[in-house]
Design an enzyme around this catalytic site. Structure first.
Site: not given
Ligand code: NAD
Length: 415
Positions: A103, A219
């Protein structure tokens, strides 16, 4: 994410107490293979030179090259990157793909940089890491606030440095630059396949299942879509500005459209506005965590009413919360299983790049489903055998697999 690596060690110790794994394997896994810290100088638009701090942690490569995302976020720090790299090692072993754990990230607030500055930052970071990454060494991918354009920029800079085009040095690239169909939906799709398996075991019909989703981004938003399409009752969703709840299921396609126009889900027609904290405590069947780390903690775990938690985010439940949830009979489908779809499809992209092939989306999701279903069944079986929670069962599966890789590697070598 404060003390994230400490949480990792607690999770590892818990699993090692019931796994059939030598203590020396655990001792090796407790320490990353390599920690790379670099300076990332950037000439800003106003002519100033700014120097950022960049990290890459290569945790373990017994199963294959290090694999994991790059995060551009002002709170990026070494402790967090070490924890996330470790979870990648476990995740890749749970789904049994030939990849290790890595990472990286830069401590930067990308919202304060222009597009041009972000690309210069990315080129500078690539130069600093160029001896440590590569298709057979370490393969970065997008993570929080990095995207396919940034991956394209890394490929371009890396290929210039090495004087040859090397598409497989990163994954999550745009389609026209060697990307893989379905990568943008892979994490949620993987989580959805896991949810389907759980429903099969519980013999539940989607229309009987009420779901709340924290986080409406890549996600959580895609997961909401998938659940809505298959007839689940998604009754609450949230983003950073707050959440919405409706006794009757939400029409997710309309919520999405509203979010696109208004920048938030808050205020959507005929819904009750709730806080993110209240969403976690709703009386639903399944709570999907798709936003941030450390959301369910010692202080609110006892208030969770959902029967199941599915973790699409990384590290949303702390170890002490895990204990409370277990004692209440609430099952957590852990991040290292539930959100592994992203890295599985990244592996497919890497494989296609190396073999100069191109798979259609149907093939990608068919293969993803097979891998996620197999991993879920295996973790579920270990959970029943060992009478533990699903997270510890996933860790047991992973560390036993890693031990086998380590033994194969060290058969003819002395440490
Ligand atoms: P993203 O930035 O697309 O979405 C994040 C979402 O969380 C947004 O809707 C944002 O408004 C919301 N958010 C932010 N702060 C918040 C809070 N305090 N309370 C509630 N909601 C809040 O990110 P993502 O890619 O969807 O990733 C989300 C999580 O999933 C992260 O932990 C990331 O590490 C994990 N993840 C994502 C992927 C991927 O492929 N996108 C893969 C593995 C893990």
């Amino acid at each position: 994410m404060q003390k994230a690596f400490k949480n990792v060690l607690k999770q590892l110790e818990k699993a090692s107490s019931i796994a059939d794994v030598d203590n020396e394997v655990i001792e090796i896994l407790k320490v990353p293979d390599r920690i790379i810290q670099v300076k990332v100088p950037v000439r800003m638009d106003d002519g100033r030179l700014e120097i950022f701090k960049g990290y890459r942690v290569q945790h373990n490569n017994w199963s294959g090259p290090y694999k994991g995302g790059l995060r551009y976020f002002h709170l990026v720090n070494l402790d967090e990157v070490k924890a996330l790299a470790f979870w990648m090692t476990i995740k890749c072993a749970v789904v049994d793909i030939p990849m290790g754990g890595g990472k990286g990230g830069i401590a930067v607030d990308p919202k304060k940089l222009s597009e041009d500055e972000i690309l210069k930052l990315t080129r500078s970071f690539t130069r600093a890491l160029s001896d440590n990454i590569g298709a057979k060494i370490d393969i970065p991918a997008p993570d929080v606030y990095t995207n396919p354009q940034i991956m394209e920029c890394i490929t371009d800079e890396y290929s210039k440095i090495k004087c040859r085009e090397d598409l497989a040095v990163v994954t999550g690239k745009p389609m026209k630059k060697g990307g893989c169909h379905g990568r943008d939906r892979a994490t949620a799709m993987g989580g959805y396949f896991v949810l389907e398996e759980l429903m099969k075991k519980l013999k539940k019909n989607p229309s009987q299942v009420r779901i709340a989703i924290q986080g409406f981004g890549n996600a959580g938003g895609v997961m909401a879509d998938l659940c809505f399409d298959k007839g689940y009752q998604v009754v609450a969703v949230s983003d950073s500005k707050g959440g919405i709840y409706s006794e009757k299921a939400l029409d997710i396609s309309k919520v999405k459209q509203y979010k696109e126009e208004e920048g938030t889900v808050v205020g959507f027609q005929k819904t009750k506005e709730i806080t993110n904290e209240e969403l976690l405590e709703l009386n639903v069947d399944i709570l999907i965590l798709a936003a941030l780390e450390n959301q369910v903690t010692q202080s609110n775990a006892s208030k969770v009413k959902a029967k199941y938690i599915l973790e699409l985010a990384n590290g949303p439940t702390t170890p002490s919360a895990d204990e409370i949830l277990f004692s209440k009979g609430i099952e957590v489908i852990p991040d290292v299983l539930a959100n592994a779809g992203g890295v599985v499809v990244s592996y497919f992209e890497w494989k296609q790049n190396l073999e100069k092939k191109h798979w259609e989306e149907d093939k990608v999701f068919k293969k993803l489903k097979k891998i996620m279903t197999r991993a879920f069944d295996k973790v579920y079986e270990i959970r029943s055998q060992k009478k533990t929670n699903l997270r510890t069962a996933a860790f047991v599966l992973a560390i036993e697999r890693l031990q086998r890789k380590w033994r194969e590697r060290t058969k003819s070598e002395e440490l």
